[in-house]
Design an enzyme around this catalytic site. Structure first.
Site, PDB file in Angstrom:
ATOM      1  CE1 TYR A 243      -4.011  -2.084   1.122  1.00 55.35           C
ATOM      2  CE2 TYR A 243      -2.218  -3.452   1.897  1.00 55.35           C
ATOM      3  CZ  TYR A 243      -3.546  -3.299   1.551  1.00 55.35           C
ATOM      4  OH  TYR A 243      -4.391  -4.368   1.625  1.00 55.35           O
TER       5      TYR A 243
ATOM      6  N   GLY B 251      -9.853  -4.354   6.696  1.00 54.61           N
ATOM      7  CA  GLY B 251     -10.268  -5.550   7.425  1.00 54.61           C
ATOM      8  C   GLY B 251      -9.075  -6.118   8.175  1.00 54.61           C
ATOM      9  CG  ASP B 252      -9.684  -8.608  11.685  1.00 54.82           C
ATOM     10  OD1 ASP B 252     -10.132  -9.190  10.665  1.00 54.82           O
ATOM     11  OD2 ASP B 252     -10.074  -8.860  12.837  1.00 54.82           O
TER      12      ASP B 252
ATOM     13  N   GLY C  27     -17.433 -15.840   7.640  1.00 51.77           N
ATOM     14  CA  GLY C  27     -18.039 -16.466   6.467  1.00 51.77           C
ATOM     15  C   GLY C  27     -17.770 -15.708   5.185  1.00 51.77           C
TER      16      GLY C  27
ATOM     17  CG  ASP D 160     -20.500 -20.001 -42.804  1.00 51.04           C
ATOM     18  OD1 ASP D 160     -21.692 -19.851 -42.452  1.00 51.04           O
ATOM     19  OD2 ASP D 160     -19.690 -19.058 -42.900  1.00 51.04           O
TER      20      ASP D 160
HETATM   21  C1  SPV Z   1     -18.897 -15.333 -39.502  1.00 55.37           C
HETATM   22  O1  SPV Z   1     -18.168 -15.229 -38.512  1.00 55.37           O
HETATM   23  O2  SPV Z   1     -19.648 -16.280 -39.675  1.00 55.37           O
HETATM   24  C2  SPV Z   1     -18.886 -14.268 -40.520  1.00 55.37           C
HETATM   25  C3  SPV Z   1     -17.693 -13.465 -40.707  1.00 55.37           C
HETATM   26  O3  SPV Z   1     -19.874 -14.166 -41.236  1.00 55.37           O
HETATM   27  S1  SPV Z   1     -16.772 -14.215 -41.965  1.00 55.37           S
HETATM   28  O4  SPV Z   1     -16.505 -15.588 -41.584  1.00 55.37           O
HETATM   29  O5  SPV Z   1     -15.573 -13.433 -42.119  1.00 55.37           O
HETATM   30  O6  SPV Z   1     -17.591 -14.179 -43.195  1.00 55.37           O
HETATM   31 MG    MG Z   2     -21.212 -15.741 -41.125  1.00 55.95          MG
END
Ligand code: SPV
Ligand code: MG
Length: 414
Positions: A58, A73-74, A107, A186
Site C-alpha cells: 500500500y 479488514g483485520d 463467512g 457455413d
Molecule cells: C462469420 O463469422 O460467420 C462471418 C464473418 O460471417 S466471416 O466468416 O468473415 O464471413
Molecule cells: Mg457468417
C-alpha cells in the site's frame, strides 16, 4: 461494505483498488475486471475516489495520499499480507496517521472462484446494452463465442493495455463458427432455432450483449420472425448480408460461386426487419460484400447509403484483403456524408490492423469473429494425437488444464 461503512464515519473515503494483474497475483483467479469493480465502488455513497494499486503493497498510495486513517479488514494478521501491514503501520506513523482495523465478517471471503462473476440479467437489460455502449464510448470490442464456456471467457477476461484494464464489451454469434462446431458447412445449413437454443444456454451464464450473424436472413417474410425471436431472447443486433441463394463464407471470396442480392430486394428485407422490431433498442446492421466479390468501392458506398436509407442502423463493411486499405477508403468516404450510422469491421484477414486505427477512421464495432474456436481446435487435435502416439494420456497432461483446475472452474462443481 463493512469497511466502507466504517470509513465513511471518519471522512472522505478513498479506495485503493488492485488492478487486474495485481489482483490475479494475490489469488491467481480472474475477477470482474478493474473498470467494472471501479464503477461499482465509485457508486457507493461516501466514496470520493477510487485509486488504482499496481500491487498489494500500500506504500505508494499511502505516501501519495497521506490519509488521516487507513481503514481495513483485520484479515491481514499472520497471513501473507502481514509484512504489508508492518510497512503500512510504519508509513502512517510518518504523518501521525492511524490504522483502524475492523473485524472481518465471518463467512465472508475475498477469494472468488474463476467464473463466479455472473450477476444475471434480463433480456431487456442485455438487449439495451449494445446501444448504450455505442452511445457511451463509441467503440465496442466483440469476440466470437460458441458455447457458454467460451461466453464465460468473454465475460471475465481482462488484460492490461497502456496502464488500463481492457476487456470485451460484447459477444459475436458467428454462422461460420456455429456451423463448424456442428461439423456442417457455413451455408445456412444450421437453422436459426438450433442456434437460438445455443444462445439460450449462453445467456444463462453471461450478461454481455450479443450480435447475431443471420447470414442472408432468408426471405424477407422469414427475416421478420428472426428479428422478433432475437429480440425476445435479448440479442442486441443482427447482421444480415447482401447475398442470395446458397450462401458461402465470405472469406472464400470468388473461389466459389456467390450471388449478391439486388439493392432493391436487400433494402426491402431491411425495412421489413425494421418494421418487425418490437423495441427501439434492437439494431439491424446491413453487411456489404462488395469488396469480398470484387465489386469495388463505389458499389460498396452506393449500397451503404441505400441500406441506411432503408433503415439500417449500422453497416458492416467486409474485406478479405490482407491489408485494411479498402476498409479505410470506405470509411473515409462514408464518414464524409454520414457520421451517425455505426460502422462494423471484422479484421480476420487484415489482422495486422490495430483497434485505434479502425477507431480513428470511424469504425464503432470491431468483431474478432472466429478466434476462440480457431484456438480450441488445434489444442484438441494436439491432445488427441498425443494420446494416440503414446498409447496413454500422461503426455497429454501438460497440454491440458489440471483436473483440479477444471473442477474448480465452475462454482458448484467441487
Ligand atoms: C462469420 O463469422 O460467420 C462471418 C464473418 O460471417 S466471416 O466468416 O468473415 O464471413
Ligand atoms: Mg457468417
Amino acid at each position: 461494505m463493512n469497511v466502507i461503512e466504517t470509513a465513511r464515519r471518519y471522512g472522505d473515503v478513498v479506495i485503493g483498488l488492485l488492478t487486474d494483474p495485481a489482483r490475479t497475483k494475490v489469488d491467481g483467479v480472474l475477477h470482474p475486471n478493474y473498470q467494472y469493480r471501479k464503477r461499482i465502488l465509485e457508486n457507493i455513497a461516501g466514496v470520493k475516489e477510487v485509486v488504482s494499486q499496481q500491487n498489494s503493497d500500500y506504500l505508494l498510495s499511502l505516501r501519495r495520499l497521506r490519509p488521516d486513517y487507513l481503514i481495513c479488514g483485520d484479515e491481514w494478521h499472520g497471513e501473507v499480507h502481514s509484512s504489508h501491514r508492518e510497512e503500512a503501520l510504519a508509513a502512517m506513523l510518518e504523518w501521525r496517521g492511524q490504522i483502524i482495523e475492523i473485524a472481518y465478517a465471518s463467512g465472508a471471503s475475498d477469494r472468488l472462484p474463476v467464473f463466479d462473476v455472473v450477476l444475471g440479467t434480463t433480456p431487456t437489460v442485455r438487449l439495451r446494452q449494445l446501444r448504450r455502449q455505442l452511445a457511451g464510448s463509441g467503440f465496442v470490442r466483440v469476440l466470437e463465442v460458441h458455447s457458454p464456456l467460451s461466453g464465460l471467457i468473454v465475460e471475465s477476461i481482462a488484460a492490461e493495455r497502456d496502464g488500463r484494464s481492457v476487456g470485451f464489451d460484447a459477444m459475436w454469434s458467428s454462422s461460420l463458427v456455429d456451423s463448424t462446431v456442428r461439423g456442417k458447412p457455413d451455408t445456412e445449413a444450421v437453422d436459426h432455432s438450433a442456434r437460438f437454443a445455443g444462445i439460450n444456454d449462453l445467456f444463462e451464464v453471461t450478461t454481455k450483449p450479443l450480435i447475431y450473424d443471420a447470414d442472408t436472413g432468408g426471405r424477407a417474410e422469414h427475416f421478420a420472425f428472426t428479428v422478433r425471436s432475437l429480440e425476445r431472447l435479448g440479442v442486441s443486433a443482427v447482421i444480415v448480408e447482401d447475398k442470395i441463394g446458397l450462401k458461402r463464407n465470405s472469406l472464400l471470396g470468388n473461389d466459389v460461386t456467390q450471388t449478391r442480392e439486388s439493392v432493391e430486394n436487400f433494402c426491402h428485407k431491411i425495412s421489413v426487419g425494421k418494421a418487425a422490431q418490437a423495441t427501439g433498442d434492437f439494431a439491424i446492421i446491413g453487411r456489404i460484400e462488395s469488396f469480398i466479390l470484387n465489386a469495388g468501392l463505389d458499389d460498396a458506398l452506393f449500397r451503404a447509403r441505400e441500406y441506411v436509407a432503408a433503415g439500417a442502423d449500422g453497416i458492416m463493411i467486409h474485406s478479405r484483403s490482407k491489408e485494411p486499405d479498402e476498409i479505410f477508403a470506405f470509411c473515409e468516404k462514408f464518414r464524409k456524408a454520414d457520421t451517425e450510422t455505426f460502422l462494423v469491421a471484422v479484421p480476420t484477414s487484415y489482422s495486422g490492423v490495430y483497434e485505434h486505427e479502425l477507431r480513428a477512421r470511424g469504425i464503432n464495432v470491431v468483431i474478432y469473429a472466429n478466434h476462440l474456436l480457431r484456438a480450441a481446435y488445434p489444442a484438441m487435435m494436439q491432445v488427441a494425437r498425443a494420446i494416440l502416439e503414446n498409447s496413454r494420456c500422461r503426455e497429454a497432461d501438460s497440454l491440458c488444464m489440471s483436473v483440479d483446475s477444471i473442477l474448480r472452474l465452475i462454482p458448484g462443481t467441487a
